[in-house]
Write an enzyme that holds these catalytic residues in place. Structure first.
Site, PDB file in Angstrom:
ATOM      1  CG  ASP A 224      -1.924   1.062   1.303  1.00  0.00           C
ATOM      2  OD1 ASP A 224      -2.402   1.457   0.225  1.00  0.00           O
ATOM      3  OD2 ASP A 224      -2.280   1.503   2.418  1.00  0.00           O
TER       4      ASP A 224
ATOM      5  N   GLY B 277      -9.001   5.941   1.495  1.00  0.00           N
ATOM      6  CA  GLY B 277      -9.655   6.797   2.482  1.00  0.00           C
ATOM      7  C   GLY B 277     -11.127   6.458   2.654  1.00  0.00           C
TER       8      GLY B 277
ATOM      9  CG  ASP C 189       0.823   7.511  -3.674  1.00  0.00           C
ATOM     10  OD1 ASP C 189       0.671   8.312  -4.628  1.00  0.00           O
ATOM     11  OD2 ASP C 189       0.374   7.719  -2.532  1.00  0.00           O
TER      12      ASP C 189
ATOM     13  CB  ILE D 298     -11.162  -0.333   5.400  1.00  0.00           C
ATOM     14  CG1 ILE D 298     -12.302   0.120   4.479  1.00  0.00           C
ATOM     15  CG2 ILE D 298     -11.580  -0.192   6.868  1.00  0.00           C
ATOM     16  CD1 ILE D 298     -13.374  -0.861   4.294  1.00  0.00           C
ATOM     17  CG  ASP D 299      -4.923   1.639   8.274  1.00  0.00           C
ATOM     18  OD1 ASP D 299      -5.088   0.873   9.249  1.00  0.00           O
ATOM     19  OD2 ASP D 299      -3.848   2.236   8.080  1.00  0.00           O
TER      20      ASP D 299
ATOM     21  CB  SER E 108     -12.180   4.543   7.561  1.00  0.00           C
ATOM     22  OG  SER E 108     -11.266   3.471   7.612  1.00  0.00           O
TER      23      SER E 108
ATOM     24  CD  GLU F 196      -3.480   8.335  -4.630  1.00  0.00           C
ATOM     25  OE1 GLU F 196      -3.268   7.321  -3.939  1.00  0.00           O
ATOM     26  OE2 GLU F 196      -3.655   9.465  -4.138  1.00  0.00           O
TER      27      GLU F 196
END
Ligand code: G3H
Ligand code: 13P
Ligand code: ZN
Length: 320
Positions: A81, A211, A103, A255-256, A213, A133
């Protein structure tokens, strides 16, 4: 079974999304596997640069390999990631990863595309997929600091050109989300029009939503009631929008933060209620159960719950 990320994305495209869950330690790994088996869902286990340093990259690989043996029915991909070029090459060389994310979204288009193309050229011959990205999320990514003001959304025409030029397999797009717990003040503003335009222009290209969550109010309330000091006005992405995004081509939803909130709530409440305790295992055990429950519920919202049998069948068919 570790499978190629692009294969999972192909099967999910336009129907449901697969959770990209960040892991850093033993308890998260155990909870993630349990939650995905309980909900019969495929998943993408993702490791950030920070996680590789925190837990030691080899230690993480060893724990994941062991979890794979403990849960032989699990179908998942292992993903880097928010990598930089050097870390991407390290992961490609390791032979353990299904996919890497390069990224360079903080760079101008030309440099971002050039770095992505170099990574694709190294990854594809080894059967490894590449996520890149385009556009910038608000908030902070590990080596990229973007303040809210300069966050900008993905331009669909540039997305077409970027995918064509680089050959990347998955495209992370900025549609109004940001990392962390403080995404929106009041109502969320997701730009589904961007997804729609990209799906029309490059149908079949899997989109990644970072992003994502949801920052549940109840979780924030419990953390604060147990001594935390999170801003109670913190708002995330409405979970009921995950499936709508999936129908528009989002196949990986990252989701972190929500998992970190589960960890914080469990540990704060445990030590508030057991001030005499100093054994790390009792709250650790509770966390594994709670994280598994959390992951299973997320998979229901993503639409990936219950998909394991058909995924197995499709992968088997592709092999024979
Ligand atoms: O997008 C970033 C992820 O939440 C990973 O966070 O870099 O602190 O491990 P980290
Ligand atoms: P959250 O901070 O919303 O959990 O996003 C995580 C993420 O995008 C990881 O790449
Ligand atoms: Zn991210």
């Amino acid at each position: 079974m570790i499978v190629p990320t692009a294969a999972l994305a192909r099967l999910a495209y336009g129907r449901y999304a697969i959770g990209g869950y960040n892991i850093n330690n033993l308890e998260q790994i155990l909870g993630l596997f349990k939650g995905c088996i309980d909900s019969r869902a495929p998943f993408i286990l993702q490791i950030s640069k920070g996680a590789r340093t925190y837990a030691d990259k080899g230690m993480l690989e060893a724990m994941i390999s062991r979890a794979k043996d403990m849960y032989p029915d699990a179908v998942f991909a292992v993903h880097l990631d928010h990598g930089d070029e050097k870390t991407c090459y390290d992961c490609i060389e390791s032979g353990f990863y299904s996919s890497v994310m390069i990224d360079d979204s903080h760079e101008p288009f030309k440099e971002n595309a050039a770095a992505t193309k170099r990574v694709v050229e190294k990854a594809h011959p080894k059967g490894i997929s590449v996520e890149a990205e385009l556009g910038r999320l608000g908030g902070v990514e590990e080596h990229v600091t973007v303040d809210e003001g300069s966050a900008f959304l993905t331009n669909p025409d540039e997305a077409v050109q970027f995918v064509k030029e680089t050959g990347c397999d998955l495209l992370a797009c900025a549609i109004g989300t940001s990392h962390g717990a403080y995404k929106f003040k009041g109502r969320q503003s997701l730009h589904f029009d961007i997804l729609e335009a990209i799906k029309k222009k490059i149908p079949g290209t899997p989109i990644v939503m970072h992003g994502s969550s949801s920052v549940p109010e109840e979780e924030v309330r419990r953390i604060n009631a147990a001594g935390g000091k999170l801003d109670p006005s913190a708002r995330g992405v409405d979970e009921n929008d995950y499936l709508a995004a999936a129908k528009l081509g989002v196949t990986k939803i990252n989701i972190d933060t929500d998992g970190r909130l589960v960890w914080t709530r469990v540990h704060r409440e445990y030590f508030r209620d057991h001030p005499e305790e100093f054994d790390l295992r009792p709250p650790g055990k509770i966390f594994v159960q709670e994280y598994a429950k959390f992951v299973a519920q997320k998979n229901e919202k993503l639409g990936s719950a219950g998909k394991l049998p058909e995924i197995r069948q499709a992968l088997q068919k592709a092999k024979s």
